[in-house]
Design an enzyme around this catalytic site. Structure first.
Site, PDB file in Angstrom:
ATOM      1  N   SER A 191       0.871  -1.250  -0.012  1.00  0.00           N
ATOM      2  CA  SER A 191       0.031  -0.007   0.019  1.00  0.00           C
ATOM      3  C   SER A 191       0.906   1.408   0.013  1.00  0.00           C
ATOM      4  CB  SER A 191      -0.965  -0.121   1.191  1.00  0.00           C
ATOM      5  OG  SER A 191      -1.504   1.232   1.549  1.00  0.00           O
TER       6      SER A 191
ATOM      7  N   TYR B  79      -2.332  -0.857  10.397  1.00  0.00           N
ATOM      8  CA  TYR B  79      -2.232  -1.217   8.989  1.00  0.00           C
ATOM      9  C   TYR B  79      -0.902  -0.560   8.428  1.00  0.00           C
ATOM     10  CZ  TYR B  79      -3.929  -1.059   4.046  1.00  0.00           C
ATOM     11  OH  TYR B  79      -4.122  -1.397   2.623  1.00  0.00           O
TER      12      TYR B  79
END
Length: 255
Positions: free
Chosen positions: A146, A159
Site C-alpha cells: 500500500s 495497517y
C-alpha cells in the site's frame, strides 16, 4: 512463453472473493493463467468462482477456503493444491483488513489482528508456497502492499505498520529465494475505490483530500492494478526482484 502471457501457469490469489483480490484474479485469468481463489466465507467464495468461471471457463477457476492466519490450515491447503491441482507458479498475497482507531484508543487485540492478517499471513502463505517453489527452481510471489508502506495517516497505525513490514518482508524473501529462481515483488496501491473504502469515497471531506492529494486527481480503480500485477507475475519481470511498484496516481511522488 514471453511477455505478460501467463498461459500454462497456476496462480493462487488470497483474499480474492471481492475487491482488489477478485480483480487481480480476473486479470490473471484474462492473461491465460488458471487461478485458485481463496477466502474464508465459503458461500461468497463460491459465488465469485462461479461468476469468473462463467467468463473464463469452468476448468480454469478453482476455489479453496482457508484462513491465511492459520499456519496449519495454510500448510494443508497449499500441500493439497500442489498435489491435486499442480504446481503453484504464482502467489498473490492480497488478504488484508483495516481498523480505524486512534493509537491511544487502540486495543492490543485489534493491533495483533491487523498485523496477523496483513503481514504475518504473507509470511505464512509465502513460506508454504516457497517450500514447493524453491526445489522447482522458480516461481513468482506478489505481495500487495500500500502507499501506507511509505506514508502514514492518523487512525490506521496497525495497517501502516503492517504494510511497512510487508515492504521489507518482500526484500527479505528476495534476499533468501532469488538465488533459487524466485521473483518476489510488491504492488503498492494508492487509494482504490472498493467496497472496503466506499464509506471514505462517500465522505466529502475525505474524498476531497484524496483527489487533492493525488496528482491524477481521482481515486484508483481496481482495474488500474491488473496490468502491474500481471507484469510482476510474468516473464516480463524476470529480472525484477525485491521491488515495490507504487500504483497510486502519483501520490507518493509529491509533497
Amino acid at each position: 512463453m514471453t511477455g505478460t502471457d501467463l498461459g500454462g501457469r497456476t496462480a493462487l490469489v488470497t483474499g480474492s472473493s471481492r475487491g482488489i483480490g477478485r480483480a487481480l484474479a480476473d486479470g490473471m485469468l484474462a492473461a491465460g493463467a488458471r487461478v485458485v481463489l481463496n477466502g474464508r466465507d465459503t458461500a461468497v467464495l463460491e459465488e465469485t468462482r462461479a461468476s469468473l468461471a462463467a467468463t473464463h471457463g469452468e476448468g480454469r477457476v478453482l476455489a479453496r477456503d482457508f484462513d491465511v492466519t492459520d499456519e496449519a490450515a495454510v500448510t494443508l491447503a497449499v500441500d493439497e493444491l500442489e498435489e491435486r491441482v499442480g504446481p503453484i507458479d504464482v502467489l498473490v498475497n492480497n488478504a488484508g483488513v483495516q481498523h480505524r482507531v486512534p493509537l491511544l484508543e487502540l486495543d492490543l487485540a485489534d493491533w495483533e489482528r491487523v498485523l496477523a492478517t496483513n503481514l504475518t499471513s504473507a509470511f505464512v502463505v509465502g513460506r508454504a508456497v516457497a517450500r514447493h517453489m524453491v526445489p522447482r527452481g522458480g516461481g513468482r510471489i506478489v505481495n500487495i502492499a500500500s502507499v501506507q508502506a511509505d506514508l502514514a495517516r492518523p487512525t490506521i497505525a496497525p495497517y501502516t505498520a503492517a504494510k511497512g513490514g510487508l515492504r521489507n518482508l518482500t526484500r527479505a524473501m528476495c534476499a533468501e529465494w532469488a538465488s533459487a529462481g524466485l521473483q518476489v515483488n510488491a504492488l503498492a496501491p494508492g487509494y482504490i475505490h472498493t467496497e472496503m473504502t466506499q464509506a471514505l469515497v462517500d465522505d466529502p471531506a475525505f474524498d476531497g483530500w484524496v483527489r487533492g492529494r493525488t496528482p491524477a486527481a481521482r481515486w484508483g480503480r481496481v482495474e488500474d492494478l491488473v496490468g502491474p500485477a500481471v507484469f510482476l507475475a510474468s516473464d516480463a519481470a524476470a529480472f525484477v526482484n525485491g521491488q515495490v511498484l507504487f500504483v497510486d496516481g502519483g501520490m507518493t511522488a509529491v509533497v
